[in-house]
Design a protein around this motif. Sequence first.
Motif, PDB file in Angstrom:
ATOM      1  N   SER A 150      15.434 -13.237   0.439  1.00  0.00           N
ATOM      2  CA  SER A 150      14.450 -14.440  -0.341  1.00  0.00           C
ATOM      3  C   SER A 150      13.086 -12.930  -1.010  1.00  0.00           C
ATOM      4  O   SER A 150      13.507 -11.770  -1.875  1.00  0.00           O
ATOM      5  N   ASP A 151      11.828 -13.549  -1.558  1.00  0.00           N
ATOM      6  CA  ASP A 151      11.327 -13.003  -1.920  1.00  0.00           C
ATOM      7  C   ASP A 151      10.352 -11.800  -1.040  1.00  0.00           C
ATOM      8  O   ASP A 151      10.553 -11.223   0.285  1.00  0.00           O
ATOM      9  N   LEU A 152       9.909 -10.777  -1.476  1.00  0.00           N
ATOM     10  CA  LEU A 152       9.622  -9.777  -1.608  1.00  0.00           C
ATOM     11  C   LEU A 152       7.596  -9.172  -1.979  1.00  0.00           C
ATOM     12  O   LEU A 152       7.378  -9.956  -2.589  1.00  0.00           O
ATOM     13  N   TRP A 153       7.090  -8.488  -0.878  1.00  0.00           N
ATOM     14  CA  TRP A 153       5.555  -8.123  -1.248  1.00  0.00           C
ATOM     15  C   TRP A 153       5.436  -7.012  -0.445  1.00  0.00           C
ATOM     16  O   TRP A 153       5.886  -6.926   0.658  1.00  0.00           O
ATOM     17  N   VAL A 154       4.946  -5.737  -0.841  1.00  0.00           N
ATOM     18  CA  VAL A 154       4.684  -4.641  -0.579  1.00  0.00           C
ATOM     19  C   VAL A 154       2.954  -4.075  -0.973  1.00  0.00           C
ATOM     20  O   VAL A 154       2.437  -4.134  -1.213  1.00  0.00           O
ATOM     21  N   HIS A 155       2.549  -3.361   0.245  1.00  0.00           N
ATOM     22  CA  HIS A 155       0.992  -3.521  -0.224  1.00  0.00           C
ATOM     23  C   HIS A 155       1.034  -1.482   1.182  1.00  0.00           C
ATOM     24  O   HIS A 155       1.590  -1.848   2.452  1.00  0.00           O
ATOM     25  N   GLY A 156       0.252  -1.040   0.227  1.00  0.00           N
ATOM     26  CA  GLY A 156       0.312   0.555   1.998  1.00  0.00           C
ATOM     27  C   GLY A 156       1.262   0.642   1.956  1.00  0.00           C
ATOM     28  O   GLY A 156       2.421   1.149   1.215  1.00  0.00           O
ATOM     29  N   ASN A 157       2.087   0.981   2.759  1.00  0.00           N
ATOM     30  CA  ASN A 157       3.078   1.692   3.328  1.00  0.00           C
ATOM     31  C   ASN A 157       3.867   0.597   4.189  1.00  0.00           C
ATOM     32  O   ASN A 157       4.833   1.137   4.674  1.00  0.00           O
ATOM     33  N   TYR A 158       4.023  -0.671   3.831  1.00  0.00           N
ATOM     34  CA  TYR A 158       4.481  -1.871   4.473  1.00  0.00           C
ATOM     35  C   TYR A 158       4.854  -2.536   3.098  1.00  0.00           C
ATOM     36  O   TYR A 158       4.698  -3.173   2.635  1.00  0.00           O
TER      37      TYR A 158
END
Length: 497
Positions: A150-158
């Motif tokens: 389903s959904d996605l969130w990217v922050h920094g190296n993760y």
Amino acid sequence: MNTRRAALPILLIALAACGDDRAAPQPIVPTSIAASGGTGQTAQTGSPLPTPLTVLVTDATDTPVPDVVVAWAVVDGGGGVPATSLTNSAGLASATFTLGPVVGQQRAQAQVSGLTGSPVVFTATATQEPGGTDLSVVSGGNNVPERFSSDLWVHGNYAYSGTWGFREDEGNTLKVWSLGAAGSPTLVESIIVPEIGTVSDVQVSDDGQLLVLSGEAGTNGGIYLYSLSNPAAPSFLSSALVGEAGVHTVTLSTIDGRLYAFASRNPGFPEEEATDPALLIYDVTDPEAPTLVATEVFPERDYGIHDTFVRDGIAFAFVWDNPGLVIYDVGNGIRGGSPSAPVEISRLITATNGVCCGPSVHNGWWFHNPVTSERRYLFIGQEGAATIGSNSSGDIHVVDVSDLAQPHEVAFFHLNGAGTHNFWMDEERQILYAAYYNGGVVALDVSGTLSGNLSGRLLSQVKPGGTGNTFTWGVQLANGYLYAIDMLSGLWQLTTE
């Protein structure tokens, strides 16, 4: 003497004399010229403005004057306009202004010698054509075979992704991905959220310290908060549960120094106010003790509130067919609203465009254009009928919100054979990236003034998993790449160059 007969010639002479005294029609004399349309537009260098420049010529009584020759000229920027045009019966004369090669302000003028207001100067903004945008796969994919993603969130190296419904396993899992030196995703953790069937939305706070997800399709529906003190291993802090109805999406926003979560509660049963679809606003400044501060109920029960977008103290709620788009002041100041006391500004139901089964107002993005300094356009996704892995429908609708109290639809984008879902923007380059389910990912040029059918603005399209293995849920720009989460084929790393 017969006075009656004598009077008749005198009367005829008098009438004739009166006829001679009547003045011939006087020509209308133009006295003023003013702009009537086409001011303040934006377009790419070398392209015509979408709306012609128009002036109105009138006489001393403000009556429109036809057949007046208006002279047009470019003031600066190197563009082009016709030499002259003639006013019509409404006193209007128009000219198409094609912008020159200079980025920034360009001017053209309309002139009629001797008229008040002449010359009329029009100012337009020329933007650079977006650089080469060519979507292609770099790495990833086919990495969540047991669940629908389903959904996605990217922050920094993760990166963090949710799971949906039931495939081989239930969609009750938060996936944690490490992004390598080249940005390639590697799965490092799977966290089960108990008593739910779908992790439908994920977001990380701007400081990278907090993750929030929404859960639905189970007895423990609600929002869940996790510490990211170790970003590879999120640790549970707290939850705010709403029961089986569940929460479809959740959005974080900092307002007046406090962190809030805007949650979209699904309709529940029995049908009563306590289970009506609603926008729930939580203060999560202390993430171990989320506090409900406001509830905005939508008693129409028309599927319910699907998503929110919050920026500059304005909350946009996307509430399907009825009431559609609802705009709130939650701290902007224009209506005195706050997170604990939202004040509604306006509503709008967008067009159906022939899509089954209605406006289906699903999600949105309020575009802050750094090139023109405009905050004019709200992009709205329409989620029409779909079958996972097979087909989908729904357009992107463009709403002019330059006056938040009077939103109105001005343009749309339609992709044959597929429908839009979530999207992300590269505001600097004025490009919208949209997940299009079985259509994959598209890049759309949204520079300049937007009107009508935007089909000619499609820059690129890619199906990350290929035909039959693509049903893309969402996208996000991060670390110089575009990441796409696909319900069928998992997490992908794409390039936009």
